[in-house]
Design a protein around this motif. Structure first.
Motif, short mmCIF file in Angstrom:
data_model
loop_
_atom_site.label_atom_id
_atom_site.label_comp_id
_atom_site.label_asym_id
_atom_site.label_seq_id
_atom_site.Cartn_x
_atom_site.Cartn_y
_atom_site.Cartn_z
N GLU A 301 0.85 -1.20 0.00
CA GLU A 301 0.00 0.00 0.00
C GLU A 301 0.88 1.24 0.00
O GLU A 301 1.94 1.25 0.64
N ASN A 303 0.53 5.38 0.70
CA ASN A 303 -0.31 6.52 1.08
C ASN A 303 -0.04 7.67 0.11
O ASN A 303 0.76 7.55 -0.82
N GLU A 304 -0.72 8.78 0.35
CA GLU A 304 -0.63 9.90 -0.59
C GLU A 304 0.81 10.40 -0.76
O GLU A 304 1.27 10.68 -1.86
#
Ligand code: NAX
Length: 329
Positions: A301, A303-304
């Motif tokens: 994953e 994140n931004e």
């Protein structure tokens, strides 16, 4: 006695070459029972220096060294003949005042001829590691000029960046380097690279939690890794050589050895489209391998913050690809 592995090193008389060829010849990559034949390649004015390196290789009396072949860059096919591995170190270093785009245009043509000669002369199972900068785009040029060599055989080196990142995290956390796992470099071997600390563990726990200082990770850590090459030049008066050779060795070992469970290694490979990154772009990813076929680690994953970093480094690679469009076959 096993059949010798033939391994070519271009730029063999340069700083990195001087460290690399001895360590490969010593059996460090392929083990003590696997003979190697070293193919040393240099530009014509450096052929005399190669004679000296050959003498020193003789004088090491390595039981694993089964022969030395020397070739000039004017005859790359002789240099790469039947080679199972080609390590492309030779290139023109960046000089003061030179822009990255200038360097790409200067070194690019070296890699069109490298790709063509690899296709014409190397062994059918050849694997290629490009170290000479800009290594991702040089690798792209060589690969594109060797269309018969499968795209999963091409690698550009980001292992030095990975090792630098691991060392920084180990020092900051006060833990041994072996406690740091999962660190991978994304994107380009350049100042835009992204060392993904979000998916890294220290002693089995999230590096973010162990370090406990997001600002340090997002700013000082990334900047230190990205700028480490420049810091070494400033301190030593010469660019990283022993650590670069060590990283090349580490990459070769990682691509021929099944990846230990729970670990990954970084190298720039021909993107298979994972994580939405353009298929065919030579991009660094977290990888694992069975010793023969690598795969990109899936399901991570971002994140931004991480995604913005990855987007920026991929955008730089796309722009480098545009700069050398005419050199791509
Ligand atoms: P050196 O200048 O010491 O050695 C380069 C050698 O390549 C020289 O002996 C030169 O004669 C030879 N050469 C030049 N053109 C050639 C050609 N067409 N065919 C064969 N040989 C040729 O540089 P060195 O410090 O060894 O660095 C070599 C390359 O590695 C540079 O491009 C450098 O930028 C790159 N690096 C890449 C790193 C990475 O992580 N991917 C890190 C270290 C290093 O900066």
């Amino acid at each position: 006695m096993a059949t010798p592995i033939r391994i070519a090193v271009t730029g063999a008389a340069g700083q990195i070459g001087y460290s690399l060829v001895f360590r490969i010849a010593s059996g460090e990559v392929f083990g003590p029972d696997q003979p190697v034949i070293m193919h040393l390649i240099e530009i014509p004015p450096a052929m005399g220096a190669l004679d000296g390196i050959e003498m020193e290789l003789d004088d090491c009396a390595y039981p694993t060294l089964a022969g030395v072949v020397k070739a000039s860059s004017d005859d790359l096919e002789a240099g790469f003949a039947d080679c199972n591995f080609v390590v492309c170190v030779g290139s023109i270093p960046r000089k003061a005042g030179m822009e990255r785009g200038d360097l790409i245009r200067i070194n690019g043509p070296i890699f069109t001829s490298t790709g063509k000669a690899i296709q014409a002369a190397a062994a059918k199972d050849v694997r290629v590691l490009v170290v000479g900068n800009p290594c991702n785009t040089n690798c792209l040029i060589a690969m594109s000029n060797a269309p018969d060599v499968p795209s999963d055989r091409w690698f550009a080196m980001t292992r030095l960046d990975e090792n630098r990142a691991v060392a920084q995290l180990a020092q900051k956390s006060g833990q041994p380097v072996a406690a740091v796992t999962g660190m991978a470099i994304w994107g380009n071997h350049s100042a835009t690279q992204f060392p993904d600390f979000f998916n890294t563990k220290i002693g089995g726990k999230s590096a973010v939690e162990v370090i406990g200082d997001d600002e340090w990770l997002k700013n000082d850590f990334i900047a230190t890794v990205q700028q480490r090459g420049a810091a070494v030049i400033k301190a030593r008066g010469a660019s990283s050589a022993a650590s670069a050779a060590n990283a090349a060795l580490g990459t070769l070992k990682s691509i021929v050895t099944p990846t230990p469970a729970g670990t990954v290694f970084s190298a720039a490979i021909c993107s298979d489209g994972s994580y939405g990154i353009d298929e065919g772009l030579i991009t660094s990813f977290p990888l694992t391998t069975d010793g023969n076929k690598w795969s990109v680690v899936q399901g991570l994953e971002h994140n931004e913050f991480a995604q913005a970093k990855i987007d920026a480094t991929v955008a730089e690679l796309q722009s480098e690809r545009d700069t050398v469009k005419d050199l791509l076959a």
